[in-house]
Design a protein around this motif. Structure first.
Motif, PDB file in Angstrom:
ATOM      1  N   ILE A  43      31.141 -31.898  16.252  1.00 44.14           N
ATOM      2  CA  ILE A  43      30.571 -31.195  15.103  1.00 44.14           C
ATOM      3  C   ILE A  43      30.536 -32.145  13.928  1.00 44.14           C
ATOM      4  O   ILE A  43      31.529 -32.802  13.613  1.00 44.14           O
ATOM      5  CB  ILE A  43      31.397 -29.948  14.744  1.00 44.14           C
ATOM      6  CG1 ILE A  43      31.268 -28.882  15.834  1.00 44.14           C
ATOM      7  CG2 ILE A  43      30.955 -29.369  13.407  1.00 44.14           C
ATOM      8  CD1 ILE A  43      32.085 -27.631  15.593  1.00 44.14           C
ATOM      9  N   PHE A 100      32.617 -19.037  10.799  1.00 41.81           N
ATOM     10  CA  PHE A 100      31.408 -19.606  11.365  1.00 41.81           C
ATOM     11  C   PHE A 100      30.428 -18.541  11.833  1.00 41.81           C
ATOM     12  O   PHE A 100      30.829 -17.470  12.299  1.00 41.81           O
ATOM     13  CB  PHE A 100      31.754 -20.466  12.587  1.00 41.81           C
ATOM     14  CG  PHE A 100      32.553 -21.695  12.287  1.00 41.81           C
ATOM     15  CD1 PHE A 100      33.929 -21.608  12.098  1.00 41.81           C
ATOM     16  CD2 PHE A 100      31.945 -22.933  12.197  1.00 41.81           C
ATOM     17  CE1 PHE A 100      34.680 -22.745  11.822  1.00 41.81           C
ATOM     18  CE2 PHE A 100      32.695 -24.073  11.926  1.00 41.81           C
ATOM     19  CZ  PHE A 100      34.053 -23.974  11.739  1.00 41.81           C
TER      20      PHE A 100
ATOM     21  N   TYR B  33      43.276 -28.276  10.620  1.00 44.44           N
ATOM     22  CA  TYR B  33      42.867 -26.961  11.112  1.00 44.44           C
ATOM     23  C   TYR B  33      42.691 -27.014  12.628  1.00 44.44           C
ATOM     24  O   TYR B  33      42.222 -28.019  13.160  1.00 44.44           O
ATOM     25  CB  TYR B  33      41.521 -26.550  10.506  1.00 44.44           C
ATOM     26  CG  TYR B  33      41.482 -26.583   9.006  1.00 44.44           C
ATOM     27  CD1 TYR B  33      41.272 -27.766   8.328  1.00 44.44           C
ATOM     28  CD2 TYR B  33      41.662 -25.421   8.271  1.00 44.44           C
ATOM     29  CE1 TYR B  33      41.247 -27.808   6.954  1.00 44.44           C
ATOM     30  CE2 TYR B  33      41.632 -25.447   6.884  1.00 44.44           C
ATOM     31  CZ  TYR B  33      41.425 -26.650   6.238  1.00 44.44           C
ATOM     32  OH  TYR B  33      41.413 -26.676   4.874  1.00 44.44           O
ATOM     33  N   TYR B  35      40.650 -24.760  15.578  1.00 40.88           N
ATOM     34  CA  TYR B  35      39.664 -23.726  15.846  1.00 40.88           C
ATOM     35  C   TYR B  35      39.476 -23.613  17.353  1.00 40.88           C
ATOM     36  O   TYR B  35      39.723 -24.554  18.100  1.00 40.88           O
ATOM     37  CB  TYR B  35      38.304 -24.072  15.222  1.00 40.88           C
ATOM     38  CG  TYR B  35      38.279 -24.177  13.720  1.00 40.88           C
ATOM     39  CD1 TYR B  35      38.437 -25.413  13.090  1.00 40.88           C
ATOM     40  CD2 TYR B  35      38.064 -23.059  12.929  1.00 40.88           C
ATOM     41  CE1 TYR B  35      38.398 -25.519  11.710  1.00 40.88           C
ATOM     42  CE2 TYR B  35      38.018 -23.158  11.544  1.00 40.88           C
ATOM     43  CZ  TYR B  35      38.181 -24.388  10.944  1.00 40.88           C
ATOM     44  OH  TYR B  35      38.139 -24.479   9.580  1.00 40.88           O
ATOM     45  N   GLN B  37      36.509 -22.408  20.266  1.00 44.30           N
ATOM     46  CA  GLN B  37      35.101 -22.065  20.438  1.00 44.30           C
ATOM     47  C   GLN B  37      34.838 -21.715  21.888  1.00 44.30           C
ATOM     48  O   GLN B  37      35.066 -22.544  22.783  1.00 44.30           O
ATOM     49  CB  GLN B  37      34.201 -23.234  20.009  1.00 44.30           C
ATOM     50  CG  GLN B  37      32.723 -22.913  20.065  1.00 44.30           C
ATOM     51  CD  GLN B  37      31.863 -24.062  19.581  1.00 44.30           C
ATOM     52  OE1 GLN B  37      32.257 -25.220  19.650  1.00 44.30           O
ATOM     53  NE2 GLN B  37      30.680 -23.752  19.071  1.00 44.30           N
ATOM     54  N   PRO B  43      32.774 -21.532  16.328  1.00 44.82           N
ATOM     55  CA  PRO B  43      34.231 -21.682  16.333  1.00 44.82           C
ATOM     56  C   PRO B  43      34.917 -20.550  15.572  1.00 44.82           C
ATOM     57  O   PRO B  43      34.341 -19.961  14.659  1.00 44.82           O
ATOM     58  CB  PRO B  43      34.443 -23.024  15.621  1.00 44.82           C
ATOM     59  CG  PRO B  43      33.152 -23.758  15.774  1.00 44.82           C
ATOM     60  CD  PRO B  43      32.093 -22.701  15.740  1.00 44.82           C
ATOM     61  N   MET B  89      36.742 -24.385  24.111  1.00 48.30           N
ATOM     62  CA  MET B  89      36.856 -25.687  23.470  1.00 48.30           C
ATOM     63  C   MET B  89      37.800 -25.509  22.280  1.00 48.30           C
ATOM     64  O   MET B  89      37.604 -24.609  21.456  1.00 48.30           O
ATOM     65  CB  MET B  89      35.486 -26.150  22.975  1.00 48.30           C
ATOM     66  CG  MET B  89      35.519 -27.451  22.201  1.00 48.30           C
ATOM     67  SD  MET B  89      35.711 -28.873  23.281  1.00 48.30           S
ATOM     68  CE  MET B  89      33.997 -29.124  23.750  1.00 48.30           C
ATOM     69  N   LEU B  91      39.068 -27.118  18.942  1.00 47.07           N
ATOM     70  CA  LEU B  91      38.616 -28.099  17.959  1.00 47.07           C
ATOM     71  C   LEU B  91      39.660 -28.274  16.868  1.00 47.07           C
ATOM     72  O   LEU B  91      40.265 -27.314  16.406  1.00 47.07           O
ATOM     73  CB  LEU B  91      37.308 -27.634  17.314  1.00 47.07           C
ATOM     74  CG  LEU B  91      36.093 -27.579  18.241  1.00 47.07           C
ATOM     75  CD1 LEU B  91      35.006 -26.693  17.646  1.00 47.07           C
ATOM     76  CD2 LEU B  91      35.547 -28.965  18.501  1.00 47.07           C
ATOM     77  N   PHE B 107      35.523 -32.973  11.939  1.00 51.20           N
ATOM     78  CA  PHE B 107      35.912 -32.395  13.218  1.00 51.20           C
ATOM     79  C   PHE B 107      36.148 -33.466  14.271  1.00 51.20           C
ATOM     80  O   PHE B 107      35.421 -34.464  14.339  1.00 51.20           O
ATOM     81  CB  PHE B 107      34.834 -31.437  13.726  1.00 51.20           C
ATOM     82  CG  PHE B 107      34.808 -30.130  12.989  1.00 51.20           C
ATOM     83  CD1 PHE B 107      34.154 -30.010  11.780  1.00 51.20           C
ATOM     84  CD2 PHE B 107      35.446 -29.016  13.509  1.00 51.20           C
ATOM     85  CE1 PHE B 107      34.135 -28.807  11.083  1.00 51.20           C
ATOM     86  CE2 PHE B 107      35.435 -27.810  12.838  1.00 51.20           C
ATOM     87  CZ  PHE B 107      34.785 -27.702  11.619  1.00 51.20           C
ATOM     88  N   GLY B 108      37.134 -33.224  15.107  1.00 50.62           N
ATOM     89  CA  GLY B 108      37.333 -34.037  16.284  1.00 50.62           C
ATOM     90  C   GLY B 108      36.358 -33.630  17.379  1.00 50.62           C
ATOM     91  O   GLY B 108      35.639 -32.643  17.244  1.00 50.62           O
ATOM     92  N   PRO B 109      36.354 -34.374  18.487  1.00 53.58           N
ATOM     93  CA  PRO B 109      35.414 -34.095  19.582  1.00 53.58           C
ATOM     94  C   PRO B 109      35.785 -32.866  20.402  1.00 53.58           C
ATOM     95  O   PRO B 109      34.975 -32.383  21.189  1.00 53.58           O
ATOM     96  CB  PRO B 109      35.490 -35.357  20.438  1.00 53.58           C
ATOM     97  CG  PRO B 109      36.854 -35.892  20.174  1.00 53.58           C
ATOM     98  CD  PRO B 109      37.166 -35.564  18.752  1.00 53.58           C
TER      99      PRO B 109
END
Lengths: 110, 116
Positions: A43, A100, B33, B35, B37, B43, B89, B91, B107-109
């Protein structure tokens, strides 16, 4: 009803077309973000808005605080723009957490 | 590459097993943070740290989930007794202190968890 709603959920466009993605929200916010997510998960933040309009290259984001609505526009769309575009709002609380939308899947065909 | 890394990128586990994910934020960021998804959804917020303090947890975070950020740098998210509904996922994102007017989250991958 979700606090952040996006439309359309899916969008297919021809290369070169002007694209608009809409976002409506129902909570008080301190900022709104537009994010891009490519297949595989990564993202990237495109814009953060609290008022008015921002432009970056072929991308334009606008927000109307009174109407609780934002739009993301892509001019001269290109296949590399194909991705999921997500609207997220930052509430007025202290945590800065994002709420979101479900995202808009954009496919730009050559 | 946003500067936020997550490990592992993929995890397949059997129901009932424990899993742990790691997130390394951008070094000068004090906010972190987590999250989650699920497929076709945006997310959802799980939890938030400011430095080493966990300041908010979502109701989504059941007792089987625990997160730590022991030294205010990297963070771990552990899921105990995994269930198929945990497949998602995960995140991680980090940001600088909002008082600096820089609150963009990087954000990380993500870590994709599949529970069989």
């Amino acid at each position: 009803k979700n606090e952040v709603e996006q439309s359309p959920q899916n969008l297919t466009a021809q290369e070169g077309e002007f694209i608009t993605i809409n976002c409506s929200y129902s909570v008080g916010i301190s900022a709104l973000h537009w994010l891009q997510q490519h297949p595989g998960g990564g993202i990237v933040s495109l814009f953060m808005l609290s008022s008015g309009k921002k432009k970056h290259g072929r991308l334009i984001a606008t927000i109307n605080i009174q109407e609780k609505h934002s739009s993301l526009h892509i001019t001269a769309s290109h296949p590399r723009d194909s991705a999921v575009y997500i609207c997220a709002v930052r509430g007025s609380g202290a945590t800065n957490k994002l709420i979101f939308g479900t995202g808009t899947l954009l496919a730009v065909q050559p | 590459d946003t500067g936020v890394s997550q490990d592992p990128r993929h995890k397949i586990t059997k129901r009932g097993q424990n899993v742990t994910f790691r997130c390394d934020p951008i070094s000068e960021h004090n906010r972190l943070y987590w999250y989650r998804q699920t497929l076709g959804q945006g997310p959802e917020f799980l939890t938030y740290f400011q430095n080493e303090a966990q300041l908010e947890k979502s109701r989504l975070l059941s007792d089987r989930f625990s997160a730590e950020r022991p030294k205010g740098s990297f963070s771990t998210l552990e899921i105990q007794r995994t269930e198929q509904g945990d497949s998602a996922m995960y995140l991680c994102a980090s940001s600088a202190d909002i008082r600096l007017s820089t609150d963009t989250q990087y954000f990380g991958p993500g870590t994709r968890l599949t529970v069989l």
